[in-house]
Every structure is written in structure tokens, then in C-alpha cells.
Design a protein around this motif. Structure first.
Motif, PDB file in Angstrom:
ATOM      1  N   LEU B   4       9.243  -2.652 -10.945  1.00 52.33           N
ATOM      2  CA  LEU B   4      10.002  -2.225  -9.765  1.00 52.33           C
ATOM      3  C   LEU B   4      11.370  -1.707 -10.198  1.00 52.33           C
ATOM      4  N   ILE B   7      11.122   1.738 -11.590  1.00 50.76           N
ATOM      5  CA  ILE B   7      11.013   2.775 -10.565  1.00 50.76           C
ATOM      6  C   ILE B   7      12.372   3.023  -9.919  1.00 50.76           C
ATOM      7  N   ASN B  13      14.891   8.425  -7.970  1.00 51.67           N
ATOM      8  CA  ASN B  13      14.612   7.509  -6.871  1.00 51.67           C
ATOM      9  C   ASN B  13      15.857   6.870  -6.285  1.00 51.67           C
ATOM     10  N   THR B 188       6.401   6.218  -3.481  1.00 50.92           N
ATOM     11  CA  THR B 188       7.378   5.915  -4.531  1.00 50.92           C
ATOM     12  C   THR B 188       7.051   4.634  -5.269  1.00 50.92           C
ATOM     13  N   PHE B 189       6.719   3.608  -4.520  1.00 52.98           N
ATOM     14  CA  PHE B 189       6.642   2.289  -5.146  1.00 52.98           C
ATOM     15  C   PHE B 189       5.224   1.838  -5.447  1.00 52.98           C
ATOM     16  N   CYS B 190       4.256   2.377  -4.748  1.00 54.05           N
ATOM     17  CA  CYS B 190       2.916   1.794  -4.861  1.00 54.05           C
ATOM     18  C   CYS B 190       1.897   2.714  -5.519  1.00 54.05           C
ATOM     19  N   PRO B 200       4.466  -2.957  -6.549  1.00 52.22           N
ATOM     20  CA  PRO B 200       5.687  -2.693  -7.334  1.00 52.22           C
ATOM     21  C   PRO B 200       5.903  -3.692  -8.463  1.00 52.22           C
TER      22      PRO B 200
END
Lengths: 726, 301
Positions: B4, B7, B13, B188-190, B200
């Protein structure tokens, strides 16, 4: 806060931010200014004029290069800054005279060899991704020092040995030696795979128990084997699959058992031992060697405990004619007589550990389920890539292609935790780990079938260098060097058949001060003979010595020139073009014309002929160079029949040979008749017979050469006498 | 949590990392004022809200309302200055995340769109490109531009409130926060290599292979002939939009609906049903592995 206050504060902040931007552009993003100042201080301390400040860029459109490296690395192309007292980044390039002399920076740049971001002048020192090192988004990351050699092949691929790149050369040789190309392709290896022994006739050769033990852990049974360990860790599949594979191999081998060989006596074993030492086996095989031996002597398998894995009856069939059992074998036919075969086999069959017994060819009746499992395992591990197995057709390479291995995308480089310690870049470390600790990269769901090879740390690094060389690289156009290609091709054949096990081909000269140390390349077997004259001859000047046609014929069908020797040139199962490749190789090495060469010599004038014949008599050539039958000369002093010379030797070489035999073949028994009257003047050749032919050395030599060739012409020698056994 | 952090710390991001707390704060602020205004509305109607907004003004004191110039504009000037300074500093401190030269033969995995398009990219998992990439964006723009024409509710103008604008607020929360922002966060996260789903906190496993067995809507009901499937799909889609008619029949006497009129109601119903169909299709895809609802020889929906 009041509006006025906020406005003033923010305007000040904006002003500061603007100043910061300008300062950042001017200084932070130009850290090379500080480096250049340091360099100039260094120069000043040595009393040298400073360099001009400014960005330095080399632009080479053909290579797609714009390198600014020398903006900071100012000492690279400057002699005198080699010392450890100079900061590393300002030092002279290592081996500058050779490396930069041959590759001027203004023509080659820096990044074509070193990789990395040539345009980067900011954040190079200490920052992450410095110079593009380990930048996942930079396709050519900076190479760690040993791996710079991966770039040489961009231009040097055609040479057999890339100069100044020992790791690459070793890696390329290892790739072929360990048969990596049986499973993986490489853009630099096109030679066919030298197959491993076929797995038919196993029931005649060995026992099922041996096959199982061998599969489980090959190096424990033969320390020098190239066979890798498919189950390096104990337990798991290692307890099951080897047994299944042995059962499968037993089921596909249905050869009738060999008739048990005739009984042998202790004397036979002794005779076999003597044969083993003298006939040439030791050119490629070791047996009972205590001290380390040259790599050429370990070309074939070590035969220390051969009796534990091969039956005597099988050994006899093998020695009789290896290619009958294994058509692709590199083991040549030594043209042994039936007695010699049985003596040698008797000797080999008793080579067992004190606690062990010679192998007995016992096999169990295979169980169908086990056989099916074994077949699956064989296909899974791709055994058929190296071994011919009855009932399994070899089809392509089982492993992934490695032609672009050096361009492996960064996301493929996955490490299991914890990572093995490694000081290089991600890609380099991953490659090393893949070769040395494949288990370290094993993850659930990813099943690796690649076995573990016996590789020392240096070997693994060399192989990694070679593997990472496999990538698309821009190169400067080069003229194709026919000679280099011929030599590279010849060297491959030389390596393939281990010619250097018996023959010296080439010499390395290392200068230390005034002394020149000459190390022969190959021919290690010579030291096993009491007298060098009884050992295989050196071939360093073979291109100058032999007529290409004779060499070609001799390689195809060796016809002994020195029949009194025990060691003999064996008959190799050469591929279609290999004799020609070798003949071309020797010609290219000595810059000789190929394939046509004028071997005629002008005849000696009629008037001089009696004097010439008298000289031949005086020198007693025929005493050792037996013309016709031998006589009473000791074997070590016998020399080839001079009637062969006309079809075998080149006149130019004969002249050089007569003048100074020791220069061409140190230690030869050929007497040096001519001498230098003045040691320091290499042109002052003199003759011991000043009365003959005006005392001119060249006239005397010409006469001798002409007479010798005339002998051959008078009694022409058949090129292939049928039935010549030796 | 290391994935996480990886990212979040990408320069790409940072806007998303900023967007989440910013938007949560805005929503919280809206919710607080909306609740307060709802209470005031219950007590004294819009007049109570307006007088509360202006503050209690005793007789004889000057009106606290101020002019746009200079009182609003100079705040905007300050805001502009703040944004300029922040952007300047940002541009110095954080370098643009440049990647390698584009190579059509070797695309990055995962290939992620700019963060503001990640929602659309996520839709590609559930819809064909012509729907996810053309039809839906067109409808979104169309829908946004018709808002002034279909918003016939005069109440709650000029202040935050929930009770008076339940429909508008719900549609906004669902469409923008739930779908648009939600899908961006998912993208974005998954989403990891192979566009597979990674939580994440999960490390990206590039070798992960996810079975992709899908079927069509008609297959769920055992309809195997292609024309049958086509007809069944058409009926399903028509039936879905037919819900608009049902809604019209049920709601036609409500004052707001009556004020909208049939044509505007049809537009609103069509857009709303289309928007609702997006999560529905996603549910079908994830729950029943349905690839297409309506298959025809010419297009698939």
C-alpha cells in the motif's frame, strides 16, 4: 490573519519559491559543477592546468548515444590519475591504453559498454537509480563492474575469444560445455549440442541400482560430471522420481544381455594399465590423478570408478568402436586391436572403490504404474534434450529461449524473501541467484524444473555475464574478418573434440620484465611421456607446416606418419564439414593461403645436384628419417618417412625447419645444422659446410628441400592406402 | 502494508492520496451543515435557514452581507497564490514519474491509465470498449449537461440540505462518489499485474493466473441457440428500461414528477437506469461470471 498580512506572506513565499526554482535549475541540478571544481583542485595539487568548466557531451547518432559522463568523470581518458589517492569517480579508466585506445570515447561513447543513463547529470551520486542503476524504467541500467563484459559482444561476437573479456569467454564456453543450449537458445551459440550418452543398452552397461543412485545425486558418484542435480534437496520427489525414471528406462531397454566376456588374467589388467597410460586415453580422461590436472585432461568423464557403473562386456564393445554404440559421441575410435580392447576393458572394469564391487547388470521387472510415472518425469525434466531415449522423440528445446535474456523485463525479476546477499543490480543478482540457488526463487505455484548445475562462484558469474550478453545491442559496423571467423569456427571444433588434450595449439606469451614466459595451450599429455618425441606433436605452426589437402585427408582418415609410437591419432567421427573447418583454421592461424597453395620449388641446377646429394649424405638425414624400413634407430629418435614430405609439407616451412628447428618445436630431436655466427645478428646464418654450394645457407637449404620433395615424387605415396590399420 | 505504501508513494498517486481525505472532509462538512439545516427547515422553513446563514442581525445594525468585490475576490486571490506556491514547490520537490521509452512490444504490466481515467479503465473489465470507452462517457457528459434542464426542484437552493434534495444528493453520491471515485480507488489500489484483484496489503504476484471462464446471460438460463440468446438478451435489456415505464405509472401523481413531464422524466429515467445498470452488470460479472447480457451478431452488450 488580515488580508494584507496574508498577501504579503504569500507574495514573499511565491518570490522565494521562484528563487528556489532558479537556484535549483542553476545549482542543484548541476552538481557536476562541484565535481569539476574538485577535479580542478586535484589538477592544481599536481601542478597541472585546470580543465574548462562546462557540460561535456559525446553524441554518436549511429549508436543512439548522447553521453555526458565525462562531465564528471574527467579523469577517464587522462593518464596519471590511476592511483588509489584519486577519488574513484575521477580516476583514469582501468586498462585505459587498451580499452580506450581501441574504443575512443568520441567514437564509442560510454553507455554502449557500461549501460546507464548517459544524459543524466543530476542525482548520479548516491541517489536511488544513480546512473540508471536498477531503474526499472530504464531499459539499459548501469552494469556492475564484472557485467560490463556483457557489452563486448555487441561488436566482438565473431571472435572466438573476446579480448579483455575473460568472464564472457568462460561463460560462453560453459554454456556449451554444460549443454545449456540443449534446453535454451542463445543468440551467440549456434553449434549443435554435444549429446550426452544415449540411454539405450542400459541393461548391457549398468545396473538399475546405479541408475537410481546416479539420478539422485550425480556428483556424489562422479565428481566431475556435467549432469546436473534435478533433485538437489533431499526428500520429496527425490525419493520417488529417480526410481520411476529408472523403471521407465528399464522398460524401454530390451537389448539382449551381452555374452560374458572371456576371462582375463592379472597380466591383461597390467597390460591394460600400460595401454591406458600410453595409447592416448589420458588426453581426455583422468584416472587416479592425485594432483589437479589441466581442464583438457578432464574433458571426458573421470574413469576412477568406471567399474562400478559399466560392465566389462559393455566396455569391450564401447572401446571396439564407440560410434557403433553412440553415433554422435566425441570419443574417437583408437583403432585398437581385439587384444588391446580386452586388455583395456579388463583394466577399466576393475576400477572400483575398495568397498565396492564391479557392476552387475541386474534389473527388476518394471511395474506399469511406475513406468508411466517415470515417462512423465522424463518428459517433464526434458531428459530427451541431452540423451537419446528409446521411445521418446526429441522435439525442440524444453526450456525458454534466452536470446533476449539480457533484456528480461524488470517485472520478471522476482525474488523470494529473504533475498540472497548480492552487491550487483537487480537483474544481475537475479541471474546469479537463478543459477546458484534456484530454490531461493521458488514460490508456491511456480514450479521450476531447471536443475542445479555444479558451478563455482566464478563459473556462475561467468555464465551470468554470458547470459546477460544475450540482448539487442547497438553496434558500430565492422568489416567481417574472414580469418577471425575461420579461427572462431576452428576453435569450436578444437574444443568439441578436445584436440588440445593431446596437441599444443598456440602458445601464450606473458612478459614479466625481460623474461618471456611461454605457456603452451594444450598438449598436457606430453608430460606423461618420458620422451617428448614419443608424445603427440605440437600443432602450433600446423598451418605453415602442412598442405591443407593432406591435413584434410589425414583428419578424415588418419594414416600414421610415425607408426612406431604407441600413442596414435584416433579416428574421430567428424561432422560433414569439420575436417575442412580445421584445415581452414590452421591456415587462418598462420595467415596461409587456403585451400590452394603453390608447393612447387624451383629445381636445383643440374651442376649443383651432385653437391646437394653429397650434403644430404653428410647430414645423415636418412639415419632417422627412415626412407622405407626403419633400421636400428631408437623409437624416440625415429623421424617421419621423408617420402611423405612432398604431399604433406609446405616448402616454406621446411626451409624454416631446416634453418632453426628449435624455434618451431622446442625440444625436438631434429639437429640444428645451421647456426648464427653472431648471436646478436639474426641474419648471420652460417653453415658447418662452407665448401658446399658456395657456403650459402639459403642455397644449401633450397637444395635439401628440393631433394626431399624429389624423394616423394620419385616414390609417390598413396593418399589413402586401404587397409592401413594404424 | 508495504504494498500500500508503495502505491501511495508513487508521484502518480499523490493526487489520489490527497483526494481521499479532501473529499472525505468536504462530505463531512456538507453532512454537518445539511443536518443542521434540515433541523432548521423542520422548525421554520427556508426562511429560518437563510436567517441562520446570515447570522442573527439585531435591528439597527448594518447588514452583515458583503459585496463580492473586494471581499470574495481577494480571498480568491489568496487561494490562487497558495495554489501557485504549492504547485511550484511540488514541481521542484517531486520529479515527474517518467517511464521508459514506449515500446509496443513490451507494455508495462499493469498498464494503468492516468488516475482520473482509472474508473473508465475499470469499466473495461465489465463492458466492451465501445460501451465503456465511448457510450458511457458520452452519456456521462450528456447527463451532466442536462442537469440544469431536468432539475425542476426549486427548493434547497443556495444552502446544503438533505431533506429537500434527497433525489439529487443521492444520485450525486451514488454516481460520483460511489461509482466514479470508487472505481478510481479500485483501479489505483486493488488492481495489479494482469489487472487481477490484489488487496492493498497483498504483494503483487506476477505469476498469478486467474481462471477467466465466462458465459453469457442466456447461458445462465440454459438457452443455447444464438437467436434465442439474442432475443432473451434483448428482452432483458428492454425489460430493464421498461422499469422506467413502471416508475412513471407508480410516481406520476407526485408533484415533482408531474412538474417534470413525460419527456424530461423519460430522459431522467433513461440516464438513471443506465447508471444503475453499471453496478448491476458488475455484479453479474463478478457473481455469475456473465460476460454479455445481450449478444447479437453485430454487437454485444
Amino acid at each position: 490573519m488580515s488580508f494584507r498580512g496574508a498577501f504579503v506572506a504569500l507574495s514573499a513565499a511565491l518570490f522565494l519559491a521562484t528563487v528556489w526554482t532558479m537556484w535549483d535549475e542553476g545549482w542543484t541540478r548541476r552538481p557536476w559543477k562541484a565535481t569539476q571544481a574538485r577535479f580542478n583542485a586535484l589538477l592544481a595539487s599536481r601542478g597541472q592546468p585546470p580543465v574548462d568548466e562546462g557540460l561535456r557531451q559525446v553524441t554518436i547518432p549511429a549508436l543512439d548515444v548522447a553521453d555526458r559522463c565525462q562531465t564528471c568523470h574527467l579523469g577517464v581518458d587522462r593518464a596519471g590519475l590511476e592511483g588509489d589517492d584519486v577519488p574513484r569517480e575521477l580516476r583514469t579508466h582501468p586498462r585505459r591504453e587498451v580499452l580506450l585506445g581501441k574504443h575512443p570515447v568520441e567514437r564509442v561513447g560510454c553507455t554502449p559498454c557500461h549501460g546507464g543513463q548517459g544524459l543524466q547529470t543530476k542525482g548520479v551520486a548516491g541517489a536511488a537509480f544513480a546512473h540508471g542503476r536498477d531503474d526499472p524504467y530504464w531499459e539499459r541500467p548501469l552494469l556492475s563492474r564484472p557485467f560490463v563484459e556483457t557489452s563486448c559482444v555487441a561488436c566482438h561476437a565473431q571472435e572466438h575469444e573476446v579480448p579483455q573479456a575473460p568472464r564472457f569467454n568462460r561463460g560462453r564456453a560453459l554454456f556449451e560445455d554444460r549443454r545449456c543450449h540443449a534446453c535454451h537458445s542463445s543468440r551467440f551459440v549456434t553449434s549443435p549440442v554435444a549429446l550426452a550418452p544415449p540411454l539405450d543398452r542400459l541393461k548391457q552397461k549398468t545396473s538399475e541400482a546405479f541408475v537410481v543412485a546416479w539420478l539422485k545425486d550425480p556428483p556424489s558418484l562422479r565428481h566431475d560430471t556435467r549432469m546436473p542435480s534435478f533433485w538437489p534437496e533431499p526428500g520429496g520427489a527425490r525419493d520417488r522420481e529417480p526410481v520411476a525414471i529408472a523403471a521407465f528406462l528399464g522398460s524401454v531397454n530390451d537389448d539382449a544381455p551381452l555374452p560374458s566376456a572371456a576371462s582375463v588374467s592379472e597380466a591383461d589388467v597390467k597390460a591394460g594399465a600400460a595401454l591406458f597410460d600410453s595409447v592416448g586415453c589420458r588426453g581426455c580422461h583422468v584416472l587416479g590423478d592425485a594432483e589437479p590436472v589441466e581442464p583438457e585432461a578432464r574433458f571426458g568423464p573421470a574413469l576412477d570408478f568406471i567399474g562400478e557403473r559399466a560392465s566389462r562386456a559393455w566396455l569391450e564393445r564401447w572401446l571396439e568402436k564407440p560410434s557403433a554404440l553412440f553415433p554422435e559421441t566425441r570419443m574417437p575410435d583408437l583403432r585398437l586391436s581385439a587384444t588391446e580392447v580386452s586388455q583395456l576393458a579388463a583394466f577399466l572394469a576393475v576400477q572400483v572403490r575398495p568397498s565396492a564391487q564391479p557392476v552387475s547388470t541386474t534389473w527388476s521387472t518394471p511395474d506399469a504404474a511406475l513406468v508411466a510415472e517415470g515417462r512423465k518425469a522424463v518428459l517433464r525434466y526434458g531428459c530427451q534434450a541431452c540423451h537419446r531415449i528409446p521411445g521418446i522423440a526429441p522435439a525442440g528445446r524444453p526450456g525458454p529461449d534466452l536470446d533476449d535474456f539480457g533484456d528480461l523485463p524488470p517485472e520478471r525479476l522476482e525474488f523470494a524473501e529473504p533475498r540472497p546477499a548480492c552487491e550487483y543490480t537487480e537483474r544481475e543478482c537475479w541471474t546469479l541467484a537463478r543459477l546458484q540457488h534456484p530454490a531461493a526463487l521458488r514460490r508456491p505455484g511456480l514450479d521450476l524444473v531447471m536443475p542445479r548445475f555444479q558451478l563455482s562462484d566464478d563459473d556462475a558469474q561467468a555464465l551470468a555475464v554470458f547470459l546477460l550478453s544475450n540482448r539487442a545491442q547497438p553496434s558500430v559496423p565492422r568489416v567481417v574478418d574472414e580469418a577471425a571467423l575461420a579461427i572462431a569456427a576452428g576453435e569450436r571444433v578444437l574444443t568439441r573434440y578436445n584436440c588440445r588434450g593431446c596437441h599444443e595449439v598456440g602458445r601464450d606469451e606473458v612478459k614479466t620484465g625481460d623474461e618471456v614466459q611461454v605457456t603452451p595451450r594444450g598438449g598436457q599429455i606430453r608430460r606423461r611421456y618420458d620422451d617428448v618425441a614419443l608424445a603427440p606433436p605440437p600443432l602450433t605452426f600446423a598451418g605453415r607446416k602442412f598442405q591443407p589437402r593432406w591435413l584434410f585427408d589425414f583428419l578424415k582418415r588418419p594414416r600414421p606418419v610415425r607408426p612406431w609410437l604407441t600413442v596414435r591419432m584416433p579416428t574421430f567421427s567428424f561432422g560433414a564439414h569439420e575436417p575442412e573447418v580445421l584445415a581452414r583454421f590452421f591456415a587462418a592461424r598462420d595467415a596461409q593461403p587456403f585451400p590452394f597453395d603453390d608447393t612447387s620449388v624451383p629445381p636445383v641446377p643440374e651442376a649443383d645436384q651432385p653437391a646437394a646429394r653429397a650434403l644430404l649424405e653428410k647430414l645423415q638425414c636418412a639415419r632417422c628419417h627412415a626412407v622405407g624400413a626403419g633400421g636400428d634407430v631408437k623409437p624416440a629418435e625415429r623421424a617421419p618417412d621423408l617420402t611423405f614430405a612432398a604431399s604433406r609439407l609446405k616448402p616454406g616451412w621446411m626451409r624454416d625447419w631446416l634453418r632453426d628447428p628449435q624455434a618451431l618445436q622446442p625440444g625436438t630431436r631434429m639437429p640444428a645444422y645451421f647456426f648464427l655466427s653472431d648471436e646478436d645478428d639474426p641474419t648471420s646464418w652460417s653453415t658447418p659446410y662452407p665448401a658446399v654450394l658456395g657456403g650459402e645457407v639459403s642455397r644449401q637449404i633450397d637444395a635439401l628441400v628440393w631433394l626431399t620433395l624429389d624423394l616423394g615424387r620419385a616414390a609417390p605415396v598413396a593418399v589413402h592406402p586401404e587397409g592401413a590399420h594404424r | 502494508m508495504e504494498p500500500l505504501w508503495r502505491i501511495l508513494s508513487q508521484p502518480d498517486n499523490i493526487p489520489i492520496a490527497l483526494m481521499v481525505p479532501l473529499f472525505a472532509g468536504l462530505l463531512g462538512f456538507w453532512w454537518r451543515t445539511a443536518r443542521r439545516n434540515d433541523a432548521l427547515l423542520a422548525q421554520g422553513g427556508e426562511a429560518a435557514v437563510r436567517s441562520a446563514m446570515d447570522g442573527a442581525v439585531p435591528e439597527g445594525t448594518p447588514d452583515p452581507r458583503v459585496h463580492t468585490w473586494p471581499y470574495l475576490l481577494r480571498i480568491e486571490l489568496i487561494a490562487a497564490l497558495v495554489v501557485t506556491v504549492v504547485l511550484l514547490v511540488w514541481s521542484i520537490v517531486i520529479d515527474a514519474p517518467l517511464e521508459q521509452l514506449a515500446d509496443a512490444a513490451r507494455t508495462p504490466n499493469p498498464s494503468k491509465a492516468p488516475w482520473y481515467f482509472l474508473g473508465l479503465q475499470e469499466l473495461l473489465v465489465y463492458f466492451d470498449p465501445w460501451i465503456a470507452g465511448v457510450l458511457l462517457p458520452v452519456l456521462i457528459i450528456f447527463g451532466l449537461s442536462v442537469i440544469p434542464y431536468v432539475d425542476v426542484n426549486p427548493a434547497g437552493s443556495g444552502f446544503h440540505a438533505w431533506r429537500q434534495r434527497r433525489f439529487a444528493v443521492a444520485v450525486f453520491l451514488f454516481g460520483f462518489v460511489g461509482l466514479w471515485l470508487g472505481l478510481i480507488l479500485v483501479g489505483t489500489f486493488c488492481r495489479g499485474p494482469g489487472w487481477n484483484w490484489f488487496w492493498p496489503w497483498e504483494a503483487w504476484d506476477r505469476a498469478r493466473a486467474v481462471p477467466m471462464a465466462t458465459r453469457n446471460w442466456a447461458d445462465v438460463f440454459g438457452i443455447s441457440s444464438s437467436s434465442g440468446a439474442s432475443a432473451f438478451g434483448a428482452l432483458t435489456v428492454l425489460g430493464w428500461y421498461g422499469l422506467g415505464l413502471v416508475a412513471w405509472w407508480r410516481l406520476r401523481h407526485r408533484p415533482l414528477v408531474a412538474r417534470l413531464g413525460t419527456s424530461r422524466f423519460a430522459v431522467v429515467a433513461f440516464l438513471l437506469l443506465t447508471m444503475l445498470s453499471v453496478p448491476l452488470k458488475m455484479a453479474l460479472r463478478l457473481g455469475l461470471s456473465v460476460k454479455y447480457v445481450w449478444t447479437t451478431p453485430w454487437f454485444n452488450v
